[in-house]
Write a protein that holds these residues in place. Structure first.
Motif, PDB file in Angstrom:
ATOM      1  N   LEU A  88       0.834  -1.205   0.000  1.00 55.31           N
ATOM      2  CA  LEU A  88       0.000   0.000   0.000  1.00 55.31           C
ATOM      3  C   LEU A  88       0.870   1.257   0.000  1.00 55.31           C
ATOM      4  N   GLN A  89       1.922   1.248   0.793  1.00 59.94           N
ATOM      5  CA  GLN A  89       2.825   2.403   0.847  1.00 59.94           C
ATOM      6  C   GLN A  89       3.518   2.608  -0.506  1.00 59.94           C
ATOM      7  N   GLU A  90       3.921   1.504  -1.134  1.00 62.98           N
ATOM      8  CA  GLU A  90       4.591   1.613  -2.431  1.00 62.98           C
ATOM      9  C   GLU A  90       3.618   2.053  -3.521  1.00 62.98           C
ATOM     10  N   CYS A  91       2.385   1.572  -3.412  1.00 62.68           N
ATOM     11  CA  CYS A  91       1.370   1.931  -4.406  1.00 62.68           C
ATOM     12  C   CYS A  91       1.002   3.415  -4.277  1.00 62.68           C
ATOM     13  N   LEU A  92       0.794   3.858  -3.056  1.00 60.03           N
ATOM     14  CA  LEU A  92       0.520   5.279  -2.800  1.00 60.03           C
ATOM     15  C   LEU A  92       1.626   6.147  -3.416  1.00 60.03           C
ATOM     16  N   GLU A  93       2.851   5.767  -3.173  1.00 58.66           N
ATOM     17  CA  GLU A  93       3.990   6.544  -3.686  1.00 58.66           C
ATOM     18  C   GLU A  93       4.022   6.538  -5.220  1.00 58.66           C
ATOM     19  N   ALA A  94       3.809   5.361  -5.804  1.00 61.17           N
ATOM     20  CA  ALA A  94       3.823   5.257  -7.269  1.00 61.17           C
ATOM     21  C   ALA A  94       2.683   6.057  -7.903  1.00 61.17           C
ATOM     22  N   CYS A  95       1.520   6.021  -7.284  1.00 55.74           N
ATOM     23  CA  CYS A  95       0.358   6.752  -7.817  1.00 55.74           C
ATOM     24  C   CYS A  95       0.586   8.266  -7.741  1.00 55.74           C
ATOM     25  N   ASN A  96       1.107   8.735  -6.629  1.00 59.08           N
ATOM     26  CA  ASN A  96       1.338  10.169  -6.501  1.00 59.08           C
ATOM     27  C   ASN A  96       2.491  10.639  -7.391  1.00 59.08           C
ATOM     28  N   THR A  97       3.503   9.804  -7.562  1.00 58.59           N
ATOM     29  CA  THR A  97       4.592  10.121  -8.489  1.00 58.59           C
ATOM     30  C   THR A  97       4.037  10.225  -9.910  1.00 58.59           C
ATOM     31  N   CYS A  98       3.145   9.308 -10.256  1.00 59.73           N
ATOM     32  CA  CYS A  98       2.530   9.297 -11.589  1.00 59.73           C
ATOM     33  C   CYS A  98       1.616  10.521 -11.768  1.00 59.73           C
ATOM     34  N   PHE A  99       0.865  10.853 -10.742  1.00 57.32           N
ATOM     35  CA  PHE A  99      -0.008  12.045 -10.752  1.00 57.32           C
ATOM     36  C   PHE A  99       0.812  13.301 -11.078  1.00 57.32           C
ATOM     37  N   ASP A 100       1.896  13.465 -10.324  1.00 51.50           N
ATOM     38  CA  ASP A 100       2.779  14.629 -10.513  1.00 51.50           C
ATOM     39  C   ASP A 100       3.401  14.635 -11.915  1.00 51.50           C
ATOM     40  N   ALA A 101       3.869  13.471 -12.357  1.00 55.72           N
ATOM     41  CA  ALA A 101       4.532  13.367 -13.664  1.00 55.72           C
ATOM     42  C   ALA A 101       3.541  13.574 -14.808  1.00 55.72           C
ATOM     43  N   CYS A 102       2.341  13.046 -14.680  1.00 56.00           N
ATOM     44  CA  CYS A 102       1.313  13.219 -15.721  1.00 56.00           C
ATOM     45  C   CYS A 102       1.002  14.705 -15.933  1.00 56.00           C
ATOM     46  N   LEU A 103       0.944  15.449 -14.830  1.00 54.57           N
ATOM     47  CA  LEU A 103       0.635  16.881 -14.921  1.00 54.57           C
ATOM     48  C   LEU A 103       1.748  17.670 -15.615  1.00 54.57           C
ATOM     49  N   LYS A 104       2.929  17.075 -15.706  1.00 55.13           N
ATOM     50  CA  LYS A 104       4.055  17.735 -16.374  1.00 55.13           C
ATOM     51  C   LYS A 104       4.268  17.236 -17.805  1.00 55.13           C
ATOM     52  N   GLU A 105       3.492  16.258 -18.246  1.00 51.69           N
ATOM     53  CA  GLU A 105       3.649  15.719 -19.595  1.00 51.69           C
ATOM     54  C   GLU A 105       3.242  16.759 -20.656  1.00 51.69           C
ATOM     55  N   GLU A 106       3.775  16.568 -21.862  1.00 53.75           N
ATOM     56  CA  GLU A 106       3.368  17.423 -22.980  1.00 53.75           C
ATOM     57  C   GLU A 106       1.881  17.268 -23.272  1.00 53.75           C
ATOM     58  N   ASN A 107       1.465  16.007 -23.394  1.00 57.64           N
ATOM     59  CA  ASN A 107       0.071  15.737 -23.730  1.00 57.64           C
ATOM     60  C   ASN A 107      -0.716  15.384 -22.465  1.00 57.64           C
ATOM     61  N   VAL A 108      -1.153  16.415 -21.747  1.00 55.57           N
ATOM     62  CA  VAL A 108      -1.865  16.180 -20.481  1.00 55.57           C
ATOM     63  C   VAL A 108      -3.251  15.594 -20.746  1.00 55.57           C
ATOM     64  N   LYS A 109      -3.858  16.023 -21.851  1.00 53.36           N
ATOM     65  CA  LYS A 109      -5.222  15.555 -22.139  1.00 53.36           C
ATOM     66  C   LYS A 109      -5.300  14.031 -22.185  1.00 53.36           C
ATOM     67  N   MET A 110      -4.304  13.433 -22.830  1.00 51.82           N
ATOM     68  CA  MET A 110      -4.264  11.969 -22.936  1.00 51.82           C
ATOM     69  C   MET A 110      -4.149  11.306 -21.554  1.00 51.82           C
ATOM     70  N   MET A 111      -3.621  12.052 -20.575  1.00 56.07           N
ATOM     71  CA  MET A 111      -3.379  11.496 -19.246  1.00 56.07           C
ATOM     72  C   MET A 111      -4.506  11.809 -18.257  1.00 56.07           C
TER      73      MET A 111
END
Lengths: 108, 108, 108, 108
Positions: B12-35
Motif C-alpha cells: 500500500l505504501q509503495e502503491c501510494l507513492e507510485a500513484c502520486n509520483t505518476c499524478f505529478d509526472a502526468c501533470l508535467k507531460e506534454e500531452n496532459v489531455k491523454m493522461m
C-alpha cells in the motif's frame, strides 16, 4: 467544536466542494494542459480543507496552525483559478478567497 | 497491528507513492489531455491506499472491507496506467497490480 | 518525489504506524482515562503524518510548510507518550522524536 | 458533483461533525473506559465520512461503493452511541442513522 469556527467551517466545506468540482471539470476540458497547475492546486486545496474540517470539529490543539496553513493554500489556489475563464474556475477562485479570509480571521 | 497485514501495508505504501509520483509526472507531460483519466485514477488510488494504511495500523474493525475496496481501485488504476508508455505509468501499473493482489490475499 | 525526502518519508510511515498502534492499544488499557490525551495526540499525529506522506509523494508546492507543522505535532505527541510506561507509548515517543528530527532537517 | 448526492453530502458533513464532537467529548468524560469503543468508532466514522465527501465532490467513479461502505460504518457507530446516555452520544447516533439512510438511498 468551538462556535467561533462555525463560519470558517462552512467556508471550508464550500471551498472543498468548489475545488473538487473544478478538479473534475478541468480534467474534462479540451485544453487540459493549460489547466495542469489548476488541477494540482485544486487537489492541494481540497485536501487541506478536508484536513481543516477534521481538526476544527475534533477540537484539535493544532487548529489555528492548520487553518493558517489552509489560508495560504486557498490563496494560492485562488490566484491560479483567477487566470482562467471557465465558470468552474471562477467559482473556485471565489470560494478559495472567501475561505482564506474566514481562516485568517479565526486564526488571528 | 495484526502481523498478517505487514506485506499488504508495504504494498500500500509503495502503491501510494507510485500513484502520486505518476499524478505529478502526468501533470508535467506534454500531452496532459491523454493522461486525464490517469491523473484522476492516480488520485483515487493514492487516497484509498492512504486510507487503508490508516485503518490497518489502527486495527479498524472495517479493515477487510476497506482493503477489498482498495483492491478494486488499484485494479482500475492499473488498467488505465497500462495503456500508457511513460515510465511512471508502467511503474504505477506494476505497483497497483501488486497492491491489489496483496489486498485480495489478506482480505480473503 | 524529490529524493531528499526519502528518509523523512520512511520516518513518517513508521511514526504513523506507531501512533495508530498506540491509539489502538491505549483504547484497550485498563486505565483509559489516564491515556485520554495520548489517544487524542496519537490521532492528531497519525493524521498529519498521513497528510505529509501524501504531499511529499505528489511533490506538493507546500511540502516544507506541512512537514514543519508535522514536526510540531510529532514533538507534542512524543512529549505526551513519554509520560507513560506502556511499551506502545515508549515506541510511539521514539518514532515521533525521530520523525520530528527528520522533518526539521528536510524542511530547514 | 451530481446533484443527486446533495442531501447525502449534507448528511455526511453533519455526521462527520457529530462524530468528531463526540470523540472530543468522550475523551473528556469521567469514565473514559466505558467510552473506548465509542471513541474508536467515532474516528472510523468521521474518517470515512470525510473520505466520502471528497469522492462525491470530485465525481469519483467509485462513489457508490464508498458511500455503501460509509453506511455500514455509520450504522455501527450509531449502534455503539445508542448505548450511552451522554447528550453528545445521542446526537451522534442520530446523525449517523440519518447519514446511513441517506447513503443507502443514493447508493441503491
Amino acid at each position: 467544536m468551538n462556535t467561533k469556527y462555525e463560519e470558517c467551517l462552512k467556508m471550508l466545506q464550500e471551498c472543498l466542494e468548489a475545488c473538487n468540482t473544478c478538479f473534475d471539470a478541468c480534467l474534462k476540458e479540451e485544453n487540459v494542459k493549460m489547466m495542469a497547475e489548476c488541477i494540482r492546486l485544486d487537489r492541494e486545496c481540497a485536501d487541506v480543507c478536508a484536513f481543516a474540517v477534521q481538526v476544527i470539529t475534533r477540537n484539535s490543539p493544532f487548529t489555528n496552525q492548520i487553518i493558517d496553513l489552509c489560508a495560504d493554500i486557498c490563496e494560492r489556489c485562488a490566484q491560479e483559478c483567477t487566470k482562467h475563464e471557465h465558470e468552474h474556475c471562477k467559482r473556485c477562485a471565489e470560494a478559495c478567497r472567501k475561505c482564506a479570509e474566514a481562516c485568517r480571521e479565526v486564526a488571528a
